[in-house]
Design a protein around this motif. Structure first.
Motif, PDB file in Angstrom:
ATOM      1  N   ASP A 163      10.717  -8.729  -2.724  1.00 21.95           N
ATOM      2  CA  ASP A 163       9.278  -8.533  -2.886  1.00 21.95           C
ATOM      3  C   ASP A 163       8.713  -7.793  -1.679  1.00 21.95           C
ATOM      4  OD1 ASP A 163       9.030  -9.799  -5.335  1.00 21.95           O
ATOM      5  OD2 ASP A 163       8.816 -11.793  -4.425  1.00 21.95           O
ATOM      6  N   ILE A 164       7.930  -6.786  -1.950  1.00 18.17           N
ATOM      7  CA  ILE A 164       7.243  -6.103  -0.850  1.00 18.17           C
ATOM      8  C   ILE A 164       6.009  -6.937  -0.489  1.00 18.17           C
ATOM      9  CG2 ILE A 164       6.155  -3.959  -0.078  1.00 18.17           C
ATOM     10  CD1 ILE A 164       7.635  -2.488  -2.316  1.00 18.17           C
ATOM     11  N   PRO A 165       5.899  -7.362   0.766  1.00 12.51           N
ATOM     12  CA  PRO A 165       4.753  -8.212   1.126  1.00 12.51           C
ATOM     13  C   PRO A 165       3.417  -7.499   0.848  1.00 12.51           C
ATOM     14  CG  PRO A 165       6.385  -8.190   2.895  1.00 12.51           C
ATOM     15  CD  PRO A 165       6.799  -7.131   1.907  1.00 12.51           C
ATOM     16  N   GLN A 166       2.412  -8.270   0.469  1.00 11.81           N
ATOM     17  CA  GLN A 166       1.108  -7.703   0.150  1.00 11.81           C
ATOM     18  C   GLN A 166       0.553  -6.879   1.303  1.00 11.81           C
ATOM     19  OE1 GLN A 166      -0.341  -7.853  -2.960  1.00 11.81           O
ATOM     20  NE2 GLN A 166      -1.670  -6.290  -2.050  1.00 11.81           N
ATOM     21  N   GLU A 167       0.758  -7.367   2.533  1.00 11.66           N
ATOM     22  CA  GLU A 167       0.239  -6.648   3.705  1.00 11.66           C
ATOM     23  C   GLU A 167       0.862  -5.257   3.814  1.00 11.66           C
ATOM     24  OE1 GLU A 167       1.357  -9.708   3.560  1.00 11.66           O
ATOM     25  OE2 GLU A 167       0.209 -11.076   4.825  1.00 11.66           O
ATOM     26  N   VAL A 168       2.126  -5.150   3.406  1.00 11.29           N
ATOM     27  CA  VAL A 168       2.803  -3.845   3.436  1.00 11.29           C
ATOM     28  C   VAL A 168       2.292  -2.961   2.301  1.00 11.29           C
ATOM     29  CG1 VAL A 168       5.041  -2.674   3.223  1.00 11.29           C
ATOM     30  CG2 VAL A 168       4.834  -4.753   4.616  1.00 11.29           C
ATOM     31  N   LEU A 169       2.132  -3.555   1.123  1.00 11.54           N
ATOM     32  CA  LEU A 169       1.579  -2.804  -0.015  1.00 11.54           C
ATOM     33  C   LEU A 169       0.192  -2.252   0.317  1.00 11.54           C
ATOM     34  CD1 LEU A 169       2.562  -5.147  -3.000  1.00 11.54           C
ATOM     35  CD2 LEU A 169       3.454  -2.841  -2.578  1.00 11.54           C
ATOM     36  N   ASP A 170      -0.600  -3.068   1.026  1.00 12.40           N
ATOM     37  CA  ASP A 170      -1.957  -2.627   1.371  1.00 12.40           C
ATOM     38  C   ASP A 170      -1.926  -1.369   2.247  1.00 12.40           C
ATOM     39  OD1 ASP A 170      -3.129  -4.629  -0.080  1.00 12.40           O
ATOM     40  OD2 ASP A 170      -3.485  -5.946   1.636  1.00 12.40           O
ATOM     41  N   ILE A 171      -0.953  -1.303   3.143  1.00 11.51           N
ATOM     42  CA  ILE A 171      -0.833  -0.099   3.985  1.00 11.51           C
ATOM     43  C   ILE A 171      -0.256   1.050   3.162  1.00 11.51           C
ATOM     44  CG2 ILE A 171       0.180   0.909   6.062  1.00 11.51           C
ATOM     45  CD1 ILE A 171      -1.701  -1.269   6.780  1.00 11.51           C
ATOM     46  N   TYR A 172       0.802   0.771   2.402  1.00 11.65           N
ATOM     47  CA  TYR A 172       1.381   1.817   1.540  1.00 11.65           C
ATOM     48  C   TYR A 172       0.283   2.502   0.712  1.00 11.65           C
ATOM     49  CZ  TYR A 172       6.403   0.514   2.041  1.00 11.65           C
ATOM     50  OH  TYR A 172       7.690   0.290   2.479  1.00 11.65           O
ATOM     51  N   ALA A 173      -0.685   1.693   0.262  1.00 17.25           N
ATOM     52  CA  ALA A 173      -1.700   2.227  -0.653  1.00 17.25           C
ATOM     53  C   ALA A 173      -2.570   3.305  -0.010  1.00 17.25           C
ATOM     54  CB  ALA A 173      -2.587   1.096  -1.181  1.00 17.25           C
ATOM     55  N   LEU A 174      -2.506   3.445   1.320  1.00 17.75           N
ATOM     56  CA  LEU A 174      -3.258   4.527   1.964  1.00 17.75           C
ATOM     57  C   LEU A 174      -2.742   5.890   1.520  1.00 17.75           C
ATOM     58  CD1 LEU A 174      -3.621   3.159   5.627  1.00 17.75           C
ATOM     59  CD2 LEU A 174      -5.351   3.184   3.832  1.00 17.75           C
ATOM     60  N   TRP A 175      -1.452   5.984   1.170  1.00 17.30           N
ATOM     61  CA  TRP A 175      -0.932   7.276   0.694  1.00 17.30           C
ATOM     62  C   TRP A 175       0.019   7.138  -0.492  1.00 17.30           C
ATOM     63  CZ3 TRP A 175       0.962   4.741   4.940  1.00 17.30           C
ATOM     64  CH2 TRP A 175       2.330   4.498   4.965  1.00 17.30           C
ATOM     65  N   ARG A 176       0.470   5.943  -0.813  1.00 25.75           N
ATOM     66  CA  ARG A 176       1.370   5.719  -1.937  1.00 25.75           C
ATOM     67  C   ARG A 176       0.598   5.218  -3.143  1.00 25.75           C
ATOM     68  NH1 ARG A 176       6.313   6.528   0.033  1.00 25.75           N
ATOM     69  NH2 ARG A 176       6.826   6.712  -2.143  1.00 25.75           N
ATOM     70  N   PRO A 177       1.129   5.368  -4.352  1.00 26.23           N
ATOM     71  CA  PRO A 177       2.318   6.131  -4.699  1.00 26.23           C
ATOM     72  C   PRO A 177       2.135   7.608  -4.366  1.00 26.23           C
ATOM     73  CG  PRO A 177       1.671   4.705  -6.527  1.00 26.23           C
ATOM     74  CD  PRO A 177       0.574   4.650  -5.517  1.00 26.23           C
ATOM     75  N   THR A 178       3.189   8.239  -3.886  1.00 32.61           N
ATOM     76  CA  THR A 178       3.117   9.666  -3.573  1.00 32.61           C
ATOM     77  C   THR A 178       3.272  10.463  -4.866  1.00 32.61           C
ATOM     78  OG1 THR A 178       5.495   9.866  -3.179  1.00 32.61           O
ATOM     79  CG2 THR A 178       4.118   9.276  -1.297  1.00 32.61           C
ATOM     80  N   PRO A 179       2.705  11.673  -4.908  1.00 32.73           N
ATOM     81  CA  PRO A 179       2.795  12.456  -6.148  1.00 32.73           C
ATOM     82  C   PRO A 179       4.221  12.933  -6.452  1.00 32.73           C
ATOM     83  CG  PRO A 179       1.439  13.608  -4.490  1.00 32.73           C
ATOM     84  CD  PRO A 179       1.882  12.328  -3.869  1.00 32.73           C
TER      85      PRO A 179
END
Lengths: 454, 454
Positions: A65-81
């Motif tokens: 599982d990707i921790p929520q805190e990591v997902l929150d940061i990923y969301a600044l540019w992810r998902p990438t096109p």
């Protein structure tokens, strides 16, 4: 209007990293402790790594599982096109469909933050206050400083002095995100002072910078060491690239005939390809192609053997494709591909015939990079031009064979901080290097005794 | 997972540019020919501009179909993401919602290609073989070379020599896309040779570079001149930014209380705000805020008067806010905001009370830029930090007033080629400049006689 981009919403972002160790036909050989000559235990490595990353490093668990805190940061540019390179296809007059996953859209400009953010998160969670790392051209150093900044961790980057002086803007980027950066060798570590005493004008090497960062971490209780490629947990974190690509290609109803990435330490290639290797092991047809520089052809020419991960022989001894830890590759501009070894996971999959590898000299890669810039607009990093060259050759082959073919490659990063390399190429000042056979032969005599070349 | 990004698919990309001239309460005063002192005719300007752009320049037509060829290029990076800056909101402890339109994702790194691609298209269609332009820091020069490359046009860029020498990587980018670039003054034009004869070590100015580019275009039948801001057709092309933002905010069910952009020549501000000005004229409530540098406060301190568009007095005389065409602004790092005048459309809307303007010194803008980089990741261009500072102050005011507020600003570009400015700021070497009142007073004595200051 024909669709050439696939975005996913945050809601569709994959929630799990994929661990190829769960599915590979042959398990990895254990890492060996350089001092004892015996398999390294997590406890021994805990001096410089957090337990949660060591668990990920050693575990056969398929999904994490990707921790929520990591997902929150990923969301600044992810998902990438995911993008279709229609203008490149037209320029090549190929019937092939060429897709690329655009990892250059991260704030640091490459795929590196995918693992930097995860590593910063786990270290923070285990009470670590600071991370130390090395960087060559600066891609990794900038990604880790970005990640540490997000989690309120201090970050110390040892940057190879010659790069620190020649590429000042990666250094500026590291500082803009609040990290501390020293040219290496520095007077901040014992090792650095020793190197400087031997040669006050020493330009530094990645090996020396690793030694400084590891010493920094080992001698400070609140500080850990962080590595941006090679290790299993790094490949795990990068798998988000391929997991997204699987979803995005499905939106288009496309399945790739070949998935391509460049390899230095192996992390961006692992990221885009391991989820596809899983599908291949499960029975789907797909070729997986790694592209490396001809002047540092670790996988295409190096034996699969136990070797040190660093030049100084302080890091664990791991089974991998290697040109010898004392080998110093020629000064190609794709600095991120100048590594003597290769991720053990990538190496093992190559041995098992699940992936292929090919090597290209740098001029032909820059040529492909400029063609890409002039058709698709994006100026790729020198490392990334290797993947583009691989994709271009596959597309030309499709044209010659008169076959449709679906090609997917990883656009691992942009070249905004590498424009001096383009200057040199466009000015006719870049050259190819002959493969340094003698240097490699010599370096291979220094492999540690634990394992023999396969 | 809470949504913080809104993508639109190509299918949802706006198909029309919006022309504010159709709706503004007061029409523009006509441009005056510098030689005749009378309103300039399209025929006179046709020597250096294509008729289709001159039509767009002068027309009251509300919407213009975006040609398919232009849409196809836009699709390489458009629609650009609309993003919510939740981490910035948290850092500011504000109840405000802060959104930004991310124009930094274009291959050239800013909004500039929106008009560069359109201008290259129309020139190509009218048989032009080459475009000539000037560039200061290089944002516009790189955008036009990208656009010319896509349409097979040659491109000649005259780059201010001091920037050419100090910021070599924008130059490299221009060359990577196949354009020719000369430091200005150059020995390629009569004007350039004259400047060099007067001062062989001349560092150049934007005014000189414009003179060279205009001469180049005027003396070659197959060559036109291209301008990256100020003109009405540039504002028209940039309207795609605001048209996308309207759609994206609607997806979220949000309506902005205030829309913010930085202003130099006015093009990125016009782009995000003019569609909102239309809605405002139609009765919807929204504030429109332009942010300019305190050392070149064209709109907040300059009179609304007829003045030359260029330093040399060769360009048409236009009614606008101006600090005088001979005014040389202090050397702030936001080079794109160092222009003595302002787009006539922006100037007119300010006079009519439809938009507001505020000016900030550069240190406080860089502070806001670093805060943005450390919360949202993206390192903004120095120009863009002015818009961010405007947004930050609106968000702080919302906190102080205890009010919810929806803020939308334009992230016009990234700072990857401006890291020297961040170095200077973080190293404590940047300073604020006093407003050069005497220089402006002197420059305003040189306004041409056609119009008087309002």
């Amino acid at each position: 209007m024909e669709q050439i981009k696939v975005f996913l919403s945050e809601a569709d972002m994959p929630r799990k990293w994929y661990n190829i160790q769960a599915d590979m036909p042959t398990p990895l050989d254990p890492p060996i402790h350089p001092a004892t000559g015996k398999p390294a235990t997590p406890e021994q490595m805990h001096a410089i790594f957090p337990m949660s990353l060591l668990e990920q490093e050693m575990s056969p668990q398929r999904f994490w599982d990707i921790p929520q805190e990591v997902l929150d940061i990923y969301a600044l540019w992810r998902p990438t096109p995911l993008m279709r390179a229609k203008r490149l296809e037209a320029a090549l007059k190929t019937p092939a469909h060429i897709y690329f996953k655009n990892e250059s859209v991260s704030p640091a400009g490459s795929h590196k933050p995918n693992t930097a953010v995860a590593q910063a998160y786990y270290n923070k969670k285990e009470g670590i206050k600071r991370l130390a790392t090395e960087t060559g051209a600066g891609q990794w150093g900038s990604a880790l400083s970005l990640a540490c900044n997000f989690f309120g961790l201090a970050c110390t980057v040892y940057m190879v002095r010659v790069s620190y002086d020649q590429k000042p803007f990666r250094k500026s980027m590291v500082q803009a995100w609040g990290a501390t950066i020293y040219p290496s060798p520095s007077d901040k570590t014992e090792a650095g002072r020793r190197f400087l005493a031997q040669d006050p004008g020493c330009p530094g090497t990645l090996g020396m910078a690793i030694t400084e960062a590891v010493e920094d971490a080992a001698t400070h209780d609140d500080t850990n060491y962080s590595l941006g490629s090679v290790l299993n947990h790094v490949c795990l974190h990068q798998s988000i690239i391929g997991e997204e690509a699987l979803k995005q290609m499905a939106v288009l109803g496309e399945w790739p005939d070949v998935v391509i990435g460049c390899i230095g330490g192996g992390s961006n290639f692992a990221g885009i390809s391991f989820p596809y290797v899983r599908e291949k092991i499960a029975g789907r047809k797909v070729r997986i192609l790694a592209v490396e520089p001809a002047s540092c052809p670790t996988v295409t020419k190096g034996p699969y053997a136990y070797d040190y991960g660093d030049t100084g022989g302080m890091a664990p001894i791991i089974k991998m494709h290697t040109l010898g830890h004392t080998f110093v590759p020629p000064g190609i501009h794709a600095g991120g591909l100048r590594y003597h070894g290769m991720a053990p996971l990538v190496s093992r999959l190559k041995e098992d015939g699940l992936i292929e590898a090919v090597a290209y000299p740098q001029l032909t890669c820059f040529e492909a990079g400029v063609l890409f810039a002039r058709t698709e607009g994006i100026i790729p990093a020198p490392e990334t031009t290797h993947a583009i060259k691989g994709a271009v050759d596959e597309a030309i082959r499709a044209r010659e064979e008169g076959k449709e073919r679906v090609i997917l490659f990883n656009l691992s990063g942009h070249g905004h901080f590498d424009m001096a390399a383009y200057d040199a190429f466009l000015g006719g000042q870049l050259k190819d290097y002959e493969y340094p056979q003698k240097l490699v032969d010599e370096a291979l005599t220094h492999l540690p005794k634990v394992g023999a070349a396969s």
